[in-house]
Design an enzyme around this catalytic site. Sequence first.
Site, mmCIF file in Angstrom:
data_model
loop_
_atom_site.group_PDB
_atom_site.id
_atom_site.type_symbol
_atom_site.label_atom_id
_atom_site.label_comp_id
_atom_site.label_asym_id
_atom_site.label_seq_id
_atom_site.Cartn_x
_atom_site.Cartn_y
_atom_site.Cartn_z
ATOM 1 N N ASP A 14 0.816 -1.219 0.000
ATOM 2 C CA ASP A 14 0.000 0.000 0.000
ATOM 3 C C ASP A 14 0.850 1.270 0.000
ATOM 4 O O ASP A 14 0.396 2.321 0.460
ATOM 5 C CB ASP A 14 -0.964 0.033 1.199
ATOM 6 N N LYS A 17 2.662 2.288 -5.038
ATOM 7 C CA LYS A 17 3.429 1.839 -6.206
ATOM 8 C C LYS A 17 2.644 2.027 -7.500
ATOM 9 O O LYS A 17 3.230 2.295 -8.552
ATOM 10 C CB LYS A 17 3.798 0.357 -6.044
ATOM 11 N N GLY A 41 -4.162 -4.436 -5.275
ATOM 12 C CA GLY A 41 -5.135 -3.490 -5.813
ATOM 13 C C GLY A 41 -4.626 -2.068 -5.711
ATOM 14 O O GLY A 41 -3.652 -1.784 -5.026
ATOM 15 N N HIS A 42 -5.294 -1.169 -6.402
ATOM 16 C CA HIS A 42 -4.951 0.248 -6.352
ATOM 17 C C HIS A 42 -6.149 1.037 -5.835
ATOM 18 O O HIS A 42 -7.283 0.786 -6.220
ATOM 19 C CB HIS A 42 -4.584 0.780 -7.750
ATOM 20 N N GLN A 220 2.380 -6.067 -3.088
ATOM 21 C CA GLN A 220 2.589 -6.028 -1.644
ATOM 22 C C GLN A 220 3.871 -5.263 -1.298
ATOM 23 O O GLN A 220 4.216 -4.327 -1.992
ATOM 24 C CB GLN A 220 2.594 -7.442 -1.038
#
Length: 425
Positions: A14, A17, A41-42, A220
């Site tokens: 988180d 990236k 996820g983003h 991650q």
Amino acid sequence: MNKTVIIVGCQWGDEGKGKIVDLLTPQVKAVVRFQGGHNAGHTLVLQGNIPSGILHKDVLCFIGNGVVISPEALLKEINELEANAVPVRERLRISATCPLILPSHIALDEAREHGTGAQQAIGTTKRGIGPTYEDKVARRGLRMHDFLNPKLFAEKLKTLLAYHNFLLEHYYQVQTVDYETTRDRLLALCDELIPLITDVPAQLTHYHQTKQPLLFEGAQGTFLDIDQGTYPFVTSSNTIAGAAATGSGLGVRHFDAVLGVSKAYSTRVGHGVFPTELTDNIGAELRDRGHEYGSVTKRPRRCGWLDGVLLKRAVLLNSISSLCITKLDVLDELKTIKICVGYTLAGQTLQEIPLNPDALKHCQPIYEEYPGWQCSTTPIKVFSKLPHAAQQYLKRIETLTQVPIELISTGPDREETIVHGFSVG
């Protein structure tokens, strides 16, 4: 000039990236995912889209062999993007040796998380990632190339489901997964997935030989690495930079740089050790200002001060050549800001993490305190224009890690980024 760049998270994921990958993708020929699954996820949305290499014209996206794939979830994403005029199938290539996530893997994941109790649960996304990696290591899993022989695929699936159903019924005492239904569902997807399968190592090697710039994206973060992370509260794959070679098939001597991404503070989702966690009003303020909620799970993230000890360890583990600091703007209103520069444990002062990860939960952080800048950094595009206190804070991080900070994110938008020397291509 960096031609082949690995981007990794320096914390527990988180770190932002996705925005950085999106920022750098126009400079490269291809973006490569080398580990993880669809548990990444983003939260960032750019011009109505989630940032991803697949949105960029003339850039190919490769899913390397280190990634576990849910055929159904993948095709769902492909169809959603195609419905929005993104020609995914023209841009996507998948390794033949990617392990497949089956419905039974998801059932096992859910059963384990529910059966271990709240405090013992790892906090997975319950998407079958861990059980799929287990089958990969145990050499009983199915892979993308198995779709090329539907008869053999059905036979392998029958054997594997028998094993999974035994565990589901007799150990976890939950509902089993029907073989015929699973077989038919998966084989119905063959024709759509087979054209996407390619020899990823050969293609990446060709790009390297022809001096095409490449971007390798990790999922991650460093301390969720199965080997080097805060075990057992980790993910099921290797998240550090070394996995870019094993998870893609590109030779290890072909990488030029490692960009480590870290927030200006620390966050973590779920259980596990967190030495600098803040459970007071400052922690709540960081969470609210940073919109710190899990991109997949939606759980509130635990927040705390930047941990310089762990950041130095991330530099060591990943051979990081430059840093990107994200969410600097979240600190804009704080009067004082702290950095952890060491720990105390049983009366001793430590500059490195203890050998036993369990001991980390007993470590007390040693802080250095710095004045806040208490003004907005968001519109700033040049390092020298940052408030003096913000510059000093960033320079202290450089001194601690002995690595230059070459990208600084001062807001959620792609353009709200200070490029301080970094480039690809």
